[in-house]
Structures are given as C-alpha cells and as structure tokens.
Scaffold this motif. Structure first.
Motif, short mmCIF file in Angstrom:
data_model
loop_
_atom_site.label_atom_id
_atom_site.label_comp_id
_atom_site.label_asym_id
_atom_site.label_seq_id
_atom_site.Cartn_x
_atom_site.Cartn_y
_atom_site.Cartn_z
N UNK A 161 0.82 -1.20 0.00
CA UNK A 161 0.00 0.00 0.00
C UNK A 161 0.86 1.26 0.00
N UNK A 162 1.89 1.28 0.85
CA UNK A 162 2.72 2.48 0.97
C UNK A 162 3.59 2.68 -0.27
N UNK A 163 4.18 1.60 -0.77
CA UNK A 163 5.04 1.71 -1.95
C UNK A 163 4.24 2.21 -3.15
N UNK A 164 3.03 1.69 -3.34
CA UNK A 164 2.19 2.15 -4.45
C UNK A 164 1.78 3.61 -4.27
N UNK A 165 1.42 3.99 -3.05
CA UNK A 165 1.02 5.38 -2.80
C UNK A 165 2.18 6.33 -3.06
N UNK A 167 4.77 5.71 -4.96
CA UNK A 167 5.10 5.67 -6.38
C UNK A 167 4.17 6.53 -7.22
N UNK A 168 2.89 6.57 -6.85
CA UNK A 168 1.93 7.34 -7.63
C UNK A 168 1.96 8.83 -7.31
N UNK A 169 2.25 9.17 -6.06
CA UNK A 169 2.13 10.57 -5.64
C UNK A 169 3.47 11.21 -5.27
N UNK A 170 4.55 10.45 -5.36
CA UNK A 170 5.86 11.00 -5.05
C UNK A 170 6.19 10.89 -3.57
N UNK A 171 7.49 10.97 -3.29
CA UNK A 171 7.95 10.89 -1.90
C UNK A 171 7.97 12.30 -1.33
N UNK A 172 7.15 12.59 -0.33
CA UNK A 172 7.07 13.95 0.20
C UNK A 172 8.25 14.28 1.11
N UNK A 173 8.60 15.55 1.14
CA UNK A 173 9.66 15.99 2.04
C UNK A 173 9.07 16.20 3.44
N UNK A 236 0.79 8.56 4.31
CA UNK A 236 -0.22 9.61 4.50
C UNK A 236 0.28 10.95 3.97
N UNK A 237 1.54 11.27 4.19
CA UNK A 237 2.10 12.51 3.67
C UNK A 237 1.90 12.59 2.16
N UNK A 238 2.06 11.45 1.48
CA UNK A 238 1.93 11.42 0.02
C UNK A 238 0.49 11.40 -0.44
N UNK A 239 -0.42 10.94 0.40
CA UNK A 239 -1.79 10.66 -0.06
C UNK A 239 -2.79 11.75 0.24
N UNK A 240 -2.51 12.61 1.22
CA UNK A 240 -3.53 13.58 1.64
C UNK A 240 -2.88 14.82 2.21
N UNK A 241 -3.64 15.90 2.27
CA UNK A 241 -3.21 17.11 2.94
C UNK A 241 -3.49 17.00 4.43
#
Length: 422
Positions: A161-165, A167-173, A236-241
C-alpha cells in the motif's frame, strides 16, 4: 507441574511481540498526528521511538534474567517486595482487562464502517474475543502460528500500500519547522501508546525455550515496528493534505485508496481485521499467563493456576480471562462502561508499568551501564508523566494507593500474630 512448558522459539516469539504491540493505535495515531502537526508529525514519532529504547532494554534484560509468567509483577516483587509485586500485577491485569476490549471494539467500529454492515460493530469484537480465547486454549504454539500468519499478511499489505502510494504521488519531504510545545507534547503523549506492548510480551517469556534470545526478539520487533509506523506516516504525507478531515477517522483508508483505488476499501477492511485479530489473540494469551502466574504466586485464587496435564496449558486462567473480557465488551455496549474510560485506564497504566519495570531493573542490575540506562529511563518517565498531565498523574496515584493497600494487608496478619503471642 507448576511451570509453563518452554516451547516458544525466537521467530515465533518475535511475531508474538509484533502482534502484541501493533493494535488500534496503528490505525488512528498516524492520521491524528499528521492532522495536528502536518509534515512535522514525524518528530514526535522519532522522539518516542528513540526515548523508549532504554525502557525496552530494561524489559529485555529482565526477561532474560527473570523469565516469568508474572512479568512485571515478578520483577517488581524480586526488586521491591511482595506488596509492590502484587500491586504491579493487579494493575497489569486491570490494564489488559480494559485495553483488550477497547481494541476489539475499535476494530468492530472500523469493520462496520468500512463494510457498511452496522451489526459488525458489536458482532466483530465478540467473535474476536471468543475466538482468541479458544485459540489460547489450544496452546501457545497454535496461537503463535496464527500470529505469524496474520502479521506477515499485515506487513505485506502495508508495504504494498505504501510503496504504491509513494510511487503514484511521489515521496514527500518531511517538515523541518519545529511545532509549538503544547501541540508537540499532546501528540507525543498520544504517540507513546503506539510504543506500548513490550511490557505485555513479558508475560509470555516463561514459555521461551531460550531466554537468551529475548533481547534479540525485542530488537527485531522494535525495528519492524518503527519501519511500519514510518511507512504508514509517509504514506499519508503522500496521499492527503494535513487538513483532510478523514485523518482523524480513517487514515488507513486514505492511503489504501490512493494506492489501490476502488480496492482500497476492502483492503483496508482486511488490514483492520488482521491487525485487531492478531493483537487480541496475542493479548488474551499474555493476560492468561499473567493471571496464571499471579494465582501460582498466591495473589489470585489458586484455582486459576490449574494446568491441563497433556500440554501444561493453564486453561482455567484462559477461559476465566476470556469470559471476563467478553462481559466487559458487552457491558460497554449497554453504556455501563464508558468506552473512553477503557483507553484512558489502559494507556496510562501501561506507561506506569514501563516505569515500574525500569525501576526494577535499576534495583536488580549492577554496573555503570545499568546506572546510565536507569537515569535515561527516569528522565523519560518523568518527562512523559509531566507532559501527559492529570490522567497520567491519576494512574500513578492509583498505583501508589494499591501499593499502600497491599502493604497494609501484608502487615495485618503479622500484627494479628503478635497479638496472639501476647
């Protein structure tokens, strides 16, 4: 036969530890901390992960040198006497009797929400509690194998789940701005709940074939837990505000839908069911061992220490524990036991047990290294107690009152004997 059969190996022991530690906190705390502190939420998680290490070291040392089904009750009795040992054991029983139903009920609420079947809110916790009791009655080996399967499935789902999220939304700083002290302290106190459970694992140490592996079990489970929490938080950082209202309600669902789309909801349902089931199965086993150990030591009715001859399983304690846990869950649904109280009591007492274990280590271990670890533990316990405020202070007060009560009870027979002699 009075000792539990030593049949648990290092690998199964590690998965049993993971099952005990990973629970309802995993499903909600990454979301609430992100909602409060945005991308600076990693900071309290990092502080909690680092500061808990000395406490875990204490329990690993105690488990290796004093393996007992009574866990912290045995350690504190050896270190400070029977009154403190009995008080610690009774507090541990109370924490688990409130914490296990709270976890099962939380799982039921999530399962009901994600499936759309409202009746599962009360049916799921009852089925899990009864099922965990039956599994514990079959023995530690059966329980351990089930926990291995559930935790492997859980970790595979979280990793995918995390790797796909990401990969799709980028690694957030991650955020670098320091949050306010008040907000940071409140989140840190809550996050500590995610790092409790190792003191519960100690109740299963008497069944380990090789106590010398206990420090390795603690180290391996600690690393896996930290990695898992990190994956969930950065997912979560990558998936939502940080302003997403769902963070306080269903953070796992956010990442699952970002990774799997329409499949996110059923996958979240599987995650929740696996996490809660593994945690309840492990905790019921641990509590039954604690009750057995307390009864064997004369602190609870002796009948609870009876064992099944063919495998040495304390089935009387198992079924007694399962019955009480199920009744508490039922009482919560009637409104007689407020749900919030279950978490408040269990969370605070768990941390008190950490402090008692650290104090026992400080009394029993020797050398400059032991003194340094004890000082680090004292600083951690004091800081968290002060930051947590009145609820934590109340838990320490309860422990003090119970200790004084046990001390008074122990002196009463001696006083009566002196009167008879006169």
């Amino acid at each position: 036969m009075t000792d539990l059969r030593k049949a648990t190996g290092g690998t199964v022991g590690t998965f049993m530890a993971l099952s005990t530690i990973l629970g309802s906190g995993m499903m909600i705390l990454p979301g609430t901390s992100y909602h409060e502190l945005a991308r600076a939420a990693w900071m309290p998680w990092a502080v909690a992960a680092v500061s808990v290490v000395p406490l875990l070291y204490c329990y690993a040392w105690l488990g290796r040198h004093h393996p007992s089904a009574s866990g912290v009750a045995h350690y504190s009795e050896v270190a400070f006497g029977p009154s403190v040992g009995r008080a610690s054991g009774l507090l541990a029983v109370g924490a688990l009797l409130t914490g296990i139903p709270a976890t099962a009920i939380t799982g039921g609420r999530y399962v009901a929400e994600f499936s759309g079947a409202g009746y599962l809110a009360w049916l799921f916790p009852l089925v899990v509690l009864v099922g965990a009791t039956l599994v514990a009655a079959l023995g530690a080996n059966v329980s351990g194998r089930l926990q291995v399967a559930l935790i492997l499935a859980l970790f595979a789902l979280v990793l995918a789940m995390t790797v796909l999220a990401l990969g799709r939304h980028g690694v957030p700083a991650p955020g670098t701005a320091l949050p306010g002290f008040g907000a940071f302290g409140a989140v840190l106190t809550a996050v500590y709940v995610a790092f409790t459970g190792w003191e519960t694992v100690a109740f299963t140490f008497e069944e380990h074939r090789r106590p010398d592996l206990i420090p390795r079990i603690f180290a391996a489970s600690y690393v896996i837990v930290v990695v898992l929490y990190g994956l969930l938080l950065f997912g979560l950082f990558a998936s939502a505000g940080a302003d997403d209202p769902a963070l306080d309600q269903a953070p796992l669902l956010i990442t699952a839908e970002a990774a799997f789309g329409a499949l996110g909801r059923p996958i979240t349902l599987l995650l929740v069911a696996a996490t809660i089931t593994a945690n309840v199965v492990a905790s019921v086993l641990a509590l039954s061992r604690l009750v057995f150990g307390m009864a064997r030591g004369g602190h609870l009715p002796r009948g609870l220490s009876r064992m099944r001859e063919r495998d040495g399983n304390p089935v009387v304690a198992v079924f007694a524990v399962g019955t009480v846990l199920t009744l508490i869950a039922l009482l919560q649904w009637t409104g007689l036991v407020p749900f919030a109280w279950l978490f408040i009591l269990s969370g605070g007492i768990y941390f008190v047990l950490y402090g008692i274990g650290a104090a026992s280590y400080g009394r029993l271990a020797t050398g400059a290294g032991a003194r340094a670890v004890t000082v680090l533990c004292a600083v951690t316990v004091l800081a968290v107690t002060l930051v947590a405020g009145p609820p934590m202070w109340l838990c320490w007060a309860v422990f003090a009152v119970v200790c004084l009560g046990m001390l008074a009870l122990s002196r009463r027979p001696a006083a009566m004997l002196r009167e008879r002699v006169r």
